[in-house]
Enzyme design. Structure first.
Site, PDB file in Angstrom:
ATOM      1  N   MET A 124       0.831  -1.203   0.000  1.00  0.00           N
ATOM      2  CA  MET A 124       0.000   0.000   0.000  1.00  0.00           C
ATOM      3  C   MET A 124       0.862   1.247   0.000  1.00  0.00           C
ATOM      4  O   MET A 124       1.813   1.362   0.757  1.00  0.00           O
ATOM      5  CB  MET A 124      -0.911  -0.041   1.232  1.00  0.00           C
ATOM      6  CG  MET A 124      -1.826   1.140   1.361  1.00  0.00           C
ATOM      7  SD  MET A 124      -2.995   1.260  -0.038  1.00  0.00           S
ATOM      8  CE  MET A 124      -3.159   3.036  -0.153  1.00  0.00           C
ATOM      9  N   GLU A 125       0.467   2.199  -0.854  1.00  0.00           N
ATOM     10  CA  GLU A 125       1.303   3.365  -1.168  1.00  0.00           C
ATOM     11  C   GLU A 125       1.119   4.564  -0.234  1.00  0.00           C
ATOM     12  O   GLU A 125       1.351   5.703  -0.652  1.00  0.00           O
ATOM     13  CB  GLU A 125       0.981   3.811  -2.606  1.00  0.00           C
ATOM     14  CG  GLU A 125      -0.417   4.445  -2.808  1.00  0.00           C
ATOM     15  CD  GLU A 125      -1.484   3.501  -3.311  1.00  0.00           C
ATOM     16  OE1 GLU A 125      -1.351   2.273  -3.082  1.00  0.00           O
ATOM     17  OE2 GLU A 125      -2.463   3.969  -3.924  1.00  0.00           O
ATOM     18  N   ASN A 126       0.715   4.374   1.029  1.00  0.00           N
ATOM     19  CA  ASN A 126       0.541   5.494   1.966  1.00  0.00           C
ATOM     20  C   ASN A 126       1.669   6.510   1.821  1.00  0.00           C
ATOM     21  O   ASN A 126       2.837   6.135   1.746  1.00  0.00           O
ATOM     22  CB  ASN A 126       0.530   4.973   3.394  1.00  0.00           C
ATOM     23  CG  ASN A 126      -0.284   3.719   3.541  1.00  0.00           C
ATOM     24  OD1 ASN A 126      -1.468   3.724   3.261  1.00  0.00           O
ATOM     25  ND2 ASN A 126       0.353   2.623   3.931  1.00  0.00           N
ATOM     26  N   HIS A 154       6.160  -0.117  -7.957  1.00  0.00           N
ATOM     27  CA  HIS A 154       4.746   0.255  -8.088  1.00  0.00           C
ATOM     28  C   HIS A 154       4.334   1.221  -6.974  1.00  0.00           C
ATOM     29  O   HIS A 154       3.777   2.290  -7.242  1.00  0.00           O
ATOM     30  CB  HIS A 154       3.892  -1.012  -8.057  1.00  0.00           C
ATOM     31  CG  HIS A 154       2.424  -0.766  -8.153  1.00  0.00           C
ATOM     32  ND1 HIS A 154       1.736  -0.818  -9.341  1.00  0.00           N
ATOM     33  CD2 HIS A 154       1.504  -0.444  -7.206  1.00  0.00           C
ATOM     34  CE1 HIS A 154       0.460  -0.551  -9.128  1.00  0.00           C
ATOM     35  NE2 HIS A 154       0.291  -0.322  -7.833  1.00  0.00           N
ATOM     36  N   GLU A 155       4.606   0.842  -5.739  1.00  0.00           N
ATOM     37  CA  GLU A 155       4.165   1.688  -4.620  1.00  0.00           C
ATOM     38  C   GLU A 155       4.914   3.014  -4.643  1.00  0.00           C
ATOM     39  O   GLU A 155       4.336   4.062  -4.365  1.00  0.00           O
ATOM     40  CB  GLU A 155       4.369   0.980  -3.275  1.00  0.00           C
ATOM     41  CG  GLU A 155       3.730  -0.408  -3.166  1.00  0.00           C
ATOM     42  CD  GLU A 155       2.275  -0.478  -3.602  1.00  0.00           C
ATOM     43  OE1 GLU A 155       1.569   0.540  -3.522  1.00  0.00           O
ATOM     44  OE2 GLU A 155       1.842  -1.563  -4.051  1.00  0.00           O
TER      45      GLU A 155
HETATM   46  N1  TRP Z   1      -3.446   0.634  -3.678  1.00  0.00           N
HETATM   47  C1  TRP Z   1      -2.756  -0.588  -3.433  1.00  0.00           C
HETATM   48  C2  TRP Z   1      -1.830  -0.818  -4.609  1.00  0.00           C
HETATM   49  O1  TRP Z   1      -2.236  -0.934  -5.704  1.00  0.00           O
HETATM   50  C3  TRP Z   1      -3.580  -1.792  -3.275  1.00  0.00           C
HETATM   51  C4  TRP Z   1      -4.628  -1.851  -2.224  1.00  0.00           C
HETATM   52  C5  TRP Z   1      -5.899  -1.452  -2.319  1.00  0.00           C
HETATM   53  C6  TRP Z   1      -4.546  -2.516  -1.009  1.00  0.00           C
HETATM   54  N2  TRP Z   1      -6.617  -1.840  -1.218  1.00  0.00           N
HETATM   55  C7  TRP Z   1      -5.807  -2.489  -0.416  1.00  0.00           C
HETATM   56  C8  TRP Z   1      -3.505  -3.125  -0.369  1.00  0.00           C
HETATM   57  C9  TRP Z   1      -6.064  -3.128   0.786  1.00  0.00           C
HETATM   58  C10 TRP Z   1      -3.755  -3.736   0.838  1.00  0.00           C
HETATM   59  C11 TRP Z   1      -5.029  -3.757   1.394  1.00  0.00           C
HETATM   60  O2  TRP Z   1      -0.676  -0.862  -4.491  1.00  0.00           O
HETATM   61 ZN    ZN Z   2      -1.390   0.361  -6.980  1.00  0.00          ZN
END
Ligand code: TRP
Ligand code: ZN
Length: 854
Positions: A261-263, A295-296
C-alpha cells in the site's frame, strides 16, 4: 455494535450519483493513544464550506466500529446522530473546528482494515474505506487535507506519514505537508528495526530511506532497498518525477490482505514482497519485490500527488501505475520477456474475468463493495489502455502529455475525463472513441482473414466484442494494430507498421513481386484483444522460427502448443512432429536469451487450455486436459531429451547466487528443462539438484519437478525440517503440495495440511497458499468427486466473518463455473449457494457470490 441490515448492505454506489462533499478541510490534527484493546483517537478538523456544494449546514462523517467519546464544534459539545456507518450533525454555515474522540480496539480487528495488530505491531490499512474505522471523517478521496499526527505509546518505533517532528520517550510527531485523501493515511508502531539507506534527488534534496522489519529480518532487506533506490532514479530519469519528503519509510507486515500500500511517505508491505535472501526467496520473488517496490513508489506521483476524485476512477492511478512499473521492470530486465510475462498474466487473470460473470468496465458504473473492484480489469487492462494510448500518440507525445498531466493536476483529485483531456489538449487528437475502452467491458475479438490475388495480399480485419453482463451491444473500439510481413525465405520485408483501426471492419493490402508473404499481426501485443485467425501448424512454426518481433515469435509457439493440445484432447491425436522440431530449434538457438527460450517451451496451463477449449465451443474435460498435457510433456522429453539434457547441464550458473536477470533467466531455462526431463529420468536430476541447491529457486524448482511426477515425499519432509520456522518459506511448501497433488488426492492433501497446528488460517498469506494452491490445481479443483469445491466452500464460510476482503477475493475461484459440464456446474453452484446462504455473510462476499451466480 450491531451490523448493518442486509437490505442496507446491498445498496449500490453509482458513478452518476457523484456529488462534491459539503466542506473542504484546511488541516487535520490527530492524537493516538495506543492500547491494544482501547486505543483513543482524538481528531481536530478545520472545515470550511465547499463552494462547489450547496448545503453547508449539515455535516455527515463516515465512521464504523467506533465508540464516540466526545464531539465538539468550535469547542462546544455537540450530540450528533450516530448510526453504524456514519454520523450527522448540524453545523454553522461558515468555517468551524470539529473535534472528536473515539475509542477503537485494534486487537479484535481481524479484517486487517483500519488500525489492527499483526504480531504485536500496530499497523493500518485505509484504502479504500478503512479510515472510517479509525475516526469520524469524510472518507472519500476527493477530500484532501494536510495531516499532523502525534502518536503516544510504549512501542520503540512510532511512524506516520510525512516528515518526522518532535519525538521522545513514548511519543512521536509527524507532519505531512502534502494534502492527501484519508485512504493514504498510515500509522505503524512496534518493535521494529530499520535497514537504512539514502538518496539524493535530482534537485539535490537528501532523503533518508528505511525498510522497517521485525528484529531478525534486517538481513533480508538489501534487495528491497536497492529496488527502491533504482525506482527513485528511474522515475526521475524517465518521468522527471522526484521524491518530495525528507524520509521514505517502508514497513513489512506479516498479516496483510494484498501486496502493498502506497501510503504517503510510509508504504506498508506484505512481508513477502520485502524480505528476501538467496536461501529463502526465489528469482520470481526477487522480481516481484522489485516490481511492487517500484509500483508503490511510483504511486507517489500517480495516485498521491494526483489522486482519484472517487473510486470509480481507480484505474486513473492503478492502470497508470501498473503501466509505469511494467516499463520499469522491462528496463531493469528484458523488455520482450517482461512483455510476454505481462500478457500471460493479463490473459490468465483479466481475460478470464472479462469472459465470465464478473466482467466490468475499466471504469465501472456501480459497486456495492469497492474492495471487490481491485481487479485485474482495473489494474492490468487499465495498464494496457495506457500502453495503447502511448502507441497511438507516439512516445514523444506521450511524454509531453504526461508532463502536462503532472503540471495541470498536481494536488488534485481527478477523473478519467481529466486524463483524456490532457491527451487531447496536448496532442490535438479527439479521444472520444478511445474512451470506449474505459466504458465497455469484454475482450474484443479481432478476426483476421487473408486472400492473395495478383501478387496482392489482402488482410481483412473485423472487430466485435461479445456481450457481457449488463452490456449487450458494443461499439467498435480504437485498436492499434502493429503488423509486418515476412518473406517465405524467413526475411522481414517491411519492418513493423501500425494500423489504428477504429471501424468494425478494415483492410490491409500489401503488393509484392514475389511469392505470398506471411503476415505477423498484433506485434508486441499492441492491444488487449483476442486474435481469431486460422493458421496451419506449419505457418505457426514458420513464425516461431522467423518472426522478427519477439513477442509474436513466442505467441506463434504458444498458439501452436494450444493447437497441438487441443487436437490431443479432442481426437486423442499424437503431438505433431512439426511442433516438436520447432521446439528443438528454439532450444538450440543460442541467439535467444535463456529467459525467452524458457517462456517458449513452457506449455499452456490447464486453466488456459480449459478457456481455449471453451472458446472453441467445447466443454472442457479437466482430466482429458491434464492427461494431454502430461502426454505432451513426456513426448517432448523423449523426443528432445538430448537438447534438454544439454541445456540442463549448460545452464548451471556458476558461483554464488545473485538475483540478477541474467542468472534468473538461465535458472528458469534450466528448471523448464528439468520439468520435462523429470518425466523420463525417474527424478534423478531433480533429486540431485534438491540435494545440492544453495538457493531457494533451485530448491523449490527441484521439489516442484518431483511433485509434478508424483514423487518427492522424502524431499517434502526434508524441506519441512529445514524451514519449519520460516513462515514465508513454509507458505511455498504448503502451496506446492496442494497445487501439484494428483487430482484425486488434492482435496485430501489440502485437508491434511489444513489440520496442522502451524496452519494459521487467519493469516492471508497462509490461507492463500493452501487454498489458493488447491485452486491453482486445475485437475484437483475440478475433480469429479466435487471434494475440492466442498472444501473450499467450507473454508470460505469459515474465513468470511474474520476477513471478508480476502474471502471475497477468493470466491473468484468459482468465476469460471459455466465453462464445465452439468455435473460440475451443479456442484459449483451448490457450493456457492451454500456460501450465499450463510447467516451474517459479509457484504463483500455476498456481492461476489451473487455476481458470479448471475
Ligand atoms: N493501492 C494498493 C496498490 O495498488 C492496493 C490496495 C488497495 C490494497 N486496497 C488495499 C492493499 C487493501 C492492501 C489492502 O498498491
Ligand atoms: Zn497500486
Amino acid at each position: 455494535m450491531k451490523d448493518a441490515a442486509p437490505q442496507d448492505a446491498q445498496q449500490a454506489t453509482r458513478l452518476s450519483d457523484y456529488r462534491p462533499f459539503s466542506h473542504l478541510i484546511d488541516s487535520v490534527k490527530m492524537v493516538f493513544r495506543l492500547s491494544p484493546d482501547a486505543t483513543r483517537v482524538r481528531t481536530e478538523i478545520r472545515f470550511r464550506p465547499n463552494p462547489a456544494a450547496t448545503d453547508h449546514t449539515t455535516l455527515r462523517l463516515d465512521g464504523e466500529k467506533l465508540r464516540l467519546i466526545s464531539a465538539t464544534i468550535d469547542r462546544t459539545p455537540v450530540s450528533p446522530d450516530v448510526t453504524d456507518t456514519h454520523l450527522t450533525c448540524a453545523v454553522p454555515g461558515g468555517p468551524f473546528l470539529w473535534e472528536s474522540e473515539v475509542e477503537i480496539a485494534p486487537t479484535s480487528n481481524t479484517a486487517l482494515e483500519g488500525l489492527y495488530m499483526s504480531n504485536g505491531m500496530y499497523c493500518t490499512q485505509c484504502e479504500a474505506e478503512g479510515f472510517r474505522k479509525i475516526t469520524y471523517y469524510p472518507d472519500r478521496p476527493d477530500v484532501m487535507a494536510t495531516f499532523s499526527v502525534r502518536i503516544e505509546g510504549d512501542a520503540p518505533v512510532l511512524l506516520s506519514n510525512g516528515n518526522p517532528g518532535d519525538s521522545g520517550d513514548g511519543f512521536a510527531e509527524w507532519h505531512d505537508p502534502w494534502p492527501k485523501p484519508a485512504y493514504l493515511f498510515a500509522l505503524v508502531a512496534g518493535d521494529l528495526v530499520a535497514h537504512s539507506g539514502q538518496f539524493t534527488t535530482m534537485h539535490g534534496a537528501d532523503v533518508a530511506l528505511n525498510i522497517w522489519v521485525r528484529p531478525g529480518d534486517e538481513d533480508k532487506c538489501d534487495y528491497a532497498l536497492d529496488a527502491l533506490i533504482r525506482s527513485m532514479k528511474w522515475d526521475e530519469e524517465v518521468y522527471g518525477r522526484a521524491y518530495d519528503l525528507s524520509v521514505f519509510n517502508i514497513v513489512a507486515v506479516d498479516d496483510f490482505n494484498m501486496g502493498a500500500m502506497e501510503n504517503k511517505g510510509l508504504n506498508v508491505f506484505n512481508s513477502r514482497y520485502v524480505l528476501a535472501s538467496p536461501e529463502t526467496a526465489t528469482d520470481l520473488d526477487y522480481e516481484r519485490i522489485e516490481g511492487i517496490i517500484a509500483h508503490e513508489y511510483f504511486h507517489n506521483w500517480t495516485g498521491n500527488r494526483i489522486t482519484c476524485r472517487d473510486w470509480f476512477q481507480l484505474c486513473l492511478k492503478e492502470g497508470l501505475t501498473v503501466f509505469r512499473d511494467q516499463q520499469f521492470s522491462g528496463d531493469m530486465r528484458s523488455r520482450p520477456v517482461k512483455r510476454i510475462a505481462d500478457v500471460l498474466q493479463l490473459r490468465a487473470r483479466q481475460f478470464r474475468e472479462d469472459n465470465g460473470p464478473l466482467a466490468h468496465p475499466v471504469r465501472p458504473e456501480s459497486y456495492v463493495e469497492i474492495n471487490n473492484f481491485y481487479t485485474a480489469t482495473i489494474y492490468e487492462k487499465g495498464a494496457e489502455l495506457i500502453g495503447m494510448l502511448k502507441r497511438i500518440v507516439g512516445d514523444a507525445e506521450y511524454d509531453k502529455a504526461l508532463a502536462l498531466y503532472f503540471e495541470r493536476h498536481d494536488g488534485q483529485a481527478c477523473t478519467i475525463e481529466d486524463w483524456l483531456q490532457v491527451f487531447e489538449d496536448s496532442t490535438g487528437r479527439d479521444l472520444t472513441q478511445f474512451k470506449r475502452w474505459y466504458q465497455q467491458p469484454g475482450t474484443p475479438r479481432l478476426k483476421v482473414t487473408e486472400s492473395f490475388d495478383n501478387n496482392r495480399l489482402t488482410v481483412n480485419l473485423r472487430q466485435y466484442t461479445p456481450p457481457t453482463p449488463g452490456h449487450a451491444a458494443k461499439e467498435p473500439q480504437v485498436i492499434p494494430i502493429a503488423f509486418g510481413f515476412l518473406h517465405p525465405d524467413g526475411n522481414d520485408m517491411t519492418g513493423s507498421e501500425m494500423l489504428i483501426m477504429d471501424k468494425a471492419e478494415d483492410q490491409i493490402t500489401f503488393d509484392t513481386k514475389g511469392p505470398r508473404p506471411v503476415l505477423s499481426i498484433l506485434r508486441g501485443f499492441s492491444a488487449p484483444v483476442i486474435v481469431e485467425r486460422e493458421m496451419t501448424i506449419e505457418q505457426r512454426a514458420f513464425l516461431l522460427a522467423h518472426d522478427t518481433d519477439p513477442f509474436n515469435r513466442w505467441e506463434a509457439g504458444r498458439t501452436l502448443a494450444k493447437d497441438v493440445l487441443t487436437s490431443m484432447v479432442v481426437d486423442g491425436a499424437t503431438p505433431a512432429p512439426v511442433f516438436l522440431s520447432a521446439l528443438d530449434k528454439v532450444l538450440r538457438d543460442e541467439t535467444l536469451e535463456p529467459a525467452f527460450r524458457s517462456l517458449c517451451i513452457a506449455l499452456p496451463g490447464d486453466d488456459d487450455m480449459a478457456q481455449t477449449l471453451f472458446d472453441a465451443g467445447l466443454t472442457p474435460d479437466p482430466d482429458a486436459i491434464r492427461d494431454a498435457r502430461q502426454r505432451l510433456t513426456r513426448e517432448i522429453a523423449e523426443t528432445n531429451g538430448d537438447v534438454l539434457g544439454g541445456i540442463f547441464d549448460a545452464m548451471a550458473v556458476p558461483g554464488p547466487y545473485a538475483p540478477d536477470a541474467k542468472g534468473a533467466g538461465a535458472r528458469a531455462l534450466r528448471l523448464s528443462a528439468l520439468g520435462f526431463l523429470s518425466h523420463i529420468d525417474g527424478g534423478a536430476r531433480a533429486e540431485r539438484l534438491f540435494e545440492a541447491a544453495d538457493n531457494m529457486t533451485e530448491q523449490v524448482g527441484a521439489l516442484a519437478a518431483l511433485l509434478a511426477t508424483e514423487k518427492g515425499d522424502e524431499q517434502v519432509a526434508a524441506f519441512e525440517n529445514q524451514w519449519r520456522d520460516d513462515r514465508l518459506v513454509m507458505d511455498k511448501w504448503l502451496m506446492l503440495q496442494t497445487m501439484l497433488a494428483a487430482p484425486e488426492r488434492a482435496a485430501e492433501v489440502t485437508r491434511d495440511l489444513a489440520a496442522r497446528a502451524d496452519f494459521d488460517w487467519k493469516n492471508p498469506n497462509r490461507f492463500r497458499s493452501l487454498i489458493g494452491g488447491l485452486a491453482g490445481n486445475h485437475g484437483g479443483l475440478h475433480h469429479e468427486s466435487g471434494a475440492a469445491y466442498e472444501l473450499i466452500a467450507d473454508w470460505l464460510i469459515r474465513l468470511d466473518p474474520v476477513n471478508p476482503q480476502t474471502t471475497a477475493r477468493m470466491t473468484t475461484i468459482f468465476e469460471t463455473w459455466r465453462r464445465y459440464d452439468a455435473d460440475r456446474q451443479g456442484m459449483m453452484r451448490a457450493a456457492m449457494e451454500r456460501i450465499a446462504a450463510t447467516p451474517g455473510l459479509s457484504r463483500d462476499t455476498d456481492e461476489m457470490v451473487g455476481r458470479i451466480l448471475g
